[in-house]
Structures are given as C-alpha cells and as structure tokens.
Write a protein that holds these residues in place. Sequence first.
Motif, PDB file in Angstrom:
ATOM      1  N   THR A 204       0.739  -1.250  -0.137  1.00  0.00           N
ATOM      2  CA  THR A 204      -0.207  -0.116   0.065  1.00  0.00           C
ATOM      3  C   THR A 204       0.753   1.417   0.050  1.00  0.00           C
ATOM      4  OG1 THR A 204      -0.146  -0.161   2.379  1.00  0.00           O
ATOM      5  CG2 THR A 204      -2.094  -1.021   0.996  1.00  0.00           C
ATOM      6  N   GLN A 205       2.094   1.189   0.397  1.00  0.00           N
ATOM      7  CA  GLN A 205       3.120   2.338   0.556  1.00  0.00           C
ATOM      8  C   GLN A 205       3.215   2.625  -0.861  1.00  0.00           C
ATOM      9  OE1 GLN A 205       6.093   1.313   3.075  1.00  0.00           O
ATOM     10  NE2 GLN A 205       5.108   1.536   4.880  1.00  0.00           N
ATOM     11  N   LEU A 206       3.335   1.786  -1.657  1.00  0.00           N
ATOM     12  CA  LEU A 206       3.425   2.061  -3.260  1.00  0.00           C
ATOM     13  C   LEU A 206       2.450   2.798  -3.919  1.00  0.00           C
ATOM     14  CD1 LEU A 206       4.947  -1.552  -4.433  1.00  0.00           C
ATOM     15  CD2 LEU A 206       6.307   0.643  -3.896  1.00  0.00           C
ATOM     16  N   GLY A 207       1.374   2.621  -3.379  1.00  0.00           N
ATOM     17  CA  GLY A 207       0.240   3.327  -4.229  1.00  0.00           C
ATOM     18  C   GLY A 207      -0.218   4.826  -3.575  1.00  0.00           C
ATOM     19  N   THR A 208       0.767   5.490  -2.721  1.00  0.00           N
ATOM     20  CA  THR A 208       0.589   6.717  -2.383  1.00  0.00           C
ATOM     21  C   THR A 208       0.851   7.632  -3.371  1.00  0.00           C
ATOM     22  OG1 THR A 208       2.921   6.745  -1.398  1.00  0.00           O
ATOM     23  CG2 THR A 208       1.064   6.261   0.163  1.00  0.00           C
ATOM     24  N   LYS A 209       1.741   7.592  -4.492  1.00  0.00           N
ATOM     25  CA  LYS A 209       1.963   8.547  -5.456  1.00  0.00           C
ATOM     26  C   LYS A 209       0.799   8.204  -6.681  1.00  0.00           C
ATOM     27  CE  LYS A 209       6.914   8.396  -4.626  1.00  0.00           C
ATOM     28  NZ  LYS A 209       7.584   7.160  -4.346  1.00  0.00           N
ATOM     29  N   MET A 210       0.993   9.234  -7.459  1.00  0.00           N
ATOM     30  CA  MET A 210       0.093   8.931  -8.719  1.00  0.00           C
ATOM     31  C   MET A 210       0.568   7.772  -9.572  1.00  0.00           C
ATOM     32  SD  MET A 210      -2.126  11.293  -8.791  1.00  0.00           S
ATOM     33  CE  MET A 210      -2.799  12.379 -10.106  1.00  0.00           C
ATOM     34  N   LEU A 211       1.767   7.682  -9.768  1.00  0.00           N
ATOM     35  CA  LEU A 211       2.289   6.228 -10.434  1.00  0.00           C
ATOM     36  C   LEU A 211       3.558   6.046  -9.541  1.00  0.00           C
ATOM     37  CD1 LEU A 211       1.572   4.960 -13.158  1.00  0.00           C
ATOM     38  CD2 LEU A 211       3.424   6.400 -14.151  1.00  0.00           C
ATOM     39  N   ALA A 212       3.490   4.693  -9.367  1.00  0.00           N
ATOM     40  CA  ALA A 212       4.780   4.086  -8.619  1.00  0.00           C
ATOM     41  C   ALA A 212       5.834   3.476  -9.345  1.00  0.00           C
ATOM     42  CB  ALA A 212       4.324   2.961  -7.521  1.00  0.00           C
ATOM     43  N   LYS A 213       7.088   3.013  -8.687  1.00  0.00           N
ATOM     44  CA  LYS A 213       8.007   2.482  -9.654  1.00  0.00           C
ATOM     45  C   LYS A 213       7.688   0.938 -10.128  1.00  0.00           C
ATOM     46  CE  LYS A 213      12.134   0.557  -8.286  1.00  0.00           C
ATOM     47  NZ  LYS A 213      12.676  -0.117  -6.946  1.00  0.00           N
ATOM     48  N   PRO A 214       7.592   0.685 -11.427  1.00  0.00           N
ATOM     49  CA  PRO A 214       7.299  -0.471 -11.847  1.00  0.00           C
ATOM     50  C   PRO A 214       7.998  -1.616 -11.282  1.00  0.00           C
ATOM     51  CG  PRO A 214       8.669   0.778 -13.725  1.00  0.00           C
ATOM     52  CD  PRO A 214       8.475   1.638 -12.393  1.00  0.00           C
ATOM     53  N   VAL A 215       6.941  -2.602 -10.653  1.00  0.00           N
ATOM     54  CA  VAL A 215       7.876  -3.680  -9.729  1.00  0.00           C
ATOM     55  C   VAL A 215       7.411  -4.920 -10.417  1.00  0.00           C
ATOM     56  CG1 VAL A 215       8.447  -4.396  -7.581  1.00  0.00           C
ATOM     57  CG2 VAL A 215       7.804  -2.111  -7.721  1.00  0.00           C
ATOM     58  N   TRP A 216       6.249  -5.196 -10.971  1.00  0.00           N
ATOM     59  CA  TRP A 216       5.674  -6.313 -11.418  1.00  0.00           C
ATOM     60  C   TRP A 216       5.343  -6.347 -12.790  1.00  0.00           C
ATOM     61  CZ3 TRP A 216       6.499  -7.485  -6.479  1.00  0.00           C
ATOM     62  CH2 TRP A 216       5.936  -6.146  -5.306  1.00  0.00           C
ATOM     63  N   ALA A 217       5.661  -7.585 -13.344  1.00  0.00           N
ATOM     64  CA  ALA A 217       5.308  -8.113 -14.690  1.00  0.00           C
ATOM     65  C   ALA A 217       3.757  -7.995 -14.940  1.00  0.00           C
ATOM     66  CB  ALA A 217       6.054  -9.105 -15.116  1.00  0.00           C
ATOM     67  N   ALA A 218       3.206  -8.356 -13.750  1.00  0.00           N
ATOM     68  CA  ALA A 218       1.634  -8.501 -13.639  1.00  0.00           C
ATOM     69  C   ALA A 218       1.105  -8.819 -12.068  1.00  0.00           C
ATOM     70  CB  ALA A 218       1.403  -9.921 -14.404  1.00  0.00           C
ATOM     71  N   ALA A 219      -0.013  -8.698 -11.832  1.00  0.00           N
ATOM     72  CA  ALA A 219      -0.460  -9.074 -10.706  1.00  0.00           C
ATOM     73  C   ALA A 219      -1.633  -9.587 -10.617  1.00  0.00           C
ATOM     74  CB  ALA A 219      -0.739  -7.527  -9.818  1.00  0.00           C
TER      75      ALA A 219
END
Length: 329
Positions: A204-219
């Motif tokens: 959830t910390q990744l979701g605080t910005k408008m766009l987060a660092k790309p970490v996953w190929a898919a979810a």
Amino acid sequence: MSYRALVISEANNMFIKEIKQIEFQELKPDCVRIKVLYSSLNYKDALSSSGNKGVTRSYPHVPGIDAAGIIEESHSNLFKKGDEVIVTGYDLGMDTDGGFGEFIDIPANWVVKKPSSLSFKNAMLYGTAGFTAALSVKRMVDHGIKPEDGKILVTGATGGVGSIAMSILSHLGYHVVAVTGKTHLKEQLLLNGASEVIDRSDLTQLGTKMLAKPVWAAAIDTVGGEYLSSAVKSTAYNGCVTCCGNVASPDFELNVYPFILRGVTLYGIDSVQCTMPLRTKIWDLLSDGWSIVESFKTIQTVSLSEIETQIDLMLKGKHSGRTILEHHH
C-alpha cells in the motif's frame, strides 16, 4: 423418496441450520438431477448459512456453491445417466439449492463433464476458488506474460483463490511475490510456491503516489480496495492486473496514468457466468498441465453432520485450508 441436506431456515429473525430430509420434486425440462458425491466449503456458503441476503434471498435454503457427482436423471440431450460431472458458479448454492444436499436439480447448461484424469474429490479441492485462480492465471498468460518477464504479485495469498493462484504460477515457473497481512504464515507461503513474501503495508505504501516505480510484470489481485490500486500503480509497462475479489473493499482510488503512460491492462475475472467453452478449458488445464493437487497441505474431509462446525469456524475467521464435504449415500 427423499434425500438428506443441510437446510438453513429463517424463524423470528434467526437462521437455523439443521440436517433434514427433502422430498424429490419432479425434474423440469432441460434439467438434470445430480447425485452429489463431494462439495466444498467456501466463504459464500458460510454467508448463505448465516442468512446473508446479498447471497441468498429466500429461505429455507441448501448452501453449497460447488458440487461434483454423477448424473442420476437427465431431461436434456447434453447429459445421460451415469455421466461424471462438476458444477460451480451460476446460481448454485445461492438461490438454487446447492451441494450441501445429497442431490441437486439444476439446468443442464450449468454442468461441465468431469475430466477423466481428475477425481471427484480433487475437483472439489479446487472448487470455485481453484477455478477462479486458474481463470486469473489464464488471463495473465493469454496477455502474454512469461516467467522471464519478471515478478508476479499475488494479493490475499493465504486465501483460497490467492493460494491456488500462487501454486499454479509457481508450477508454471513464475517468480511469485505473495502479499499477506498474516506474516506469521510466511514459511507456509514459501512452501506453497511464493518466492518472496511481503507485508500488505509494503504494497500500500507504493500506492501513495500517482504512479509508483514499476515492480511487477503482472499482478493477481483477490482482495480489491487499496491493494488493487497499489498493484495497478506499480505494474510495469504493458503489464496486466486481474481483479476477482472485494474482501478489502469494493471501492478503490485510481488515476489514468498507469493505463495511458504504461499501457497497463486491468482485467475483471468472473467465475459465475463464465462461458462454457472457457469453463471446460479451465477444468482441462486443472486436471492436466496445471494440476497442483499435491500442493494442498491442509485438507479436511467432513460428513454432512460435521459441516456446521466448519461453517461456524469460517464465520469467526478461525478456519484455514480446504474443507471438503463427502456425502455418504
């Protein structure tokens, strides 16, 4: 002629669970009667058993959204007596009496022929949870995501859908990152196919910005809410996210940037009205190349008289693993 079933009745604003004898009704045209050998316990069944009107509107009612068994009588040219079948989804166990009865009368077009390599019991080990998990993975694979593309995020990883999705992905060679609020179950998740385990607050910390660092190929998201929005914001270019649950929340806040700047795709997964050709394909995959039956660690098989205890545990949040109902005809 009658059969046994767990019947939920409403009296004085109370919901009572009891095993009763139910009289057979005349079978309608285009319907089949199935002798149910196995069913499984799902959270939706627990809700139906406690009088949740969002699941079941009219009582008395027999829960059980999953069933595997043998055609006893057929008024349809799709099936004949003796055919081995599986039923999940549609209205089974919702407002149509379900698999917690020894027999079910349902429309023939809800029914899938059981793959011969899959046992009745193993079909119910998967049940709706396994079916939904496989639908999610197939959507991701069809999108073109390969193991070498990077990490796959799975939320709600200790739940029914999440844990099976994780096992299938691991079996197919993907690097799975499991998200859970139950970090004390980390070892269990690693045994179940996770390559890494993160706490849900890390997501959830990744979701605080408008766009987060790309970490996953898919979810593969099974919980909804802020976990879904965080997953979308942190998915890489041309990646995809599947959505099939709302236990965290049915609402989520999101902006257009992951879609227009990264080309991320959000796929909805529906296991209830899913088309019959896709249904058949999913069961074929689960019986063969995607079979992960050996990964189910905690399985208990109970009789009709024991299912009530399991429902009560589930409603208190104290239930874990898969509970299979075996009918002793």
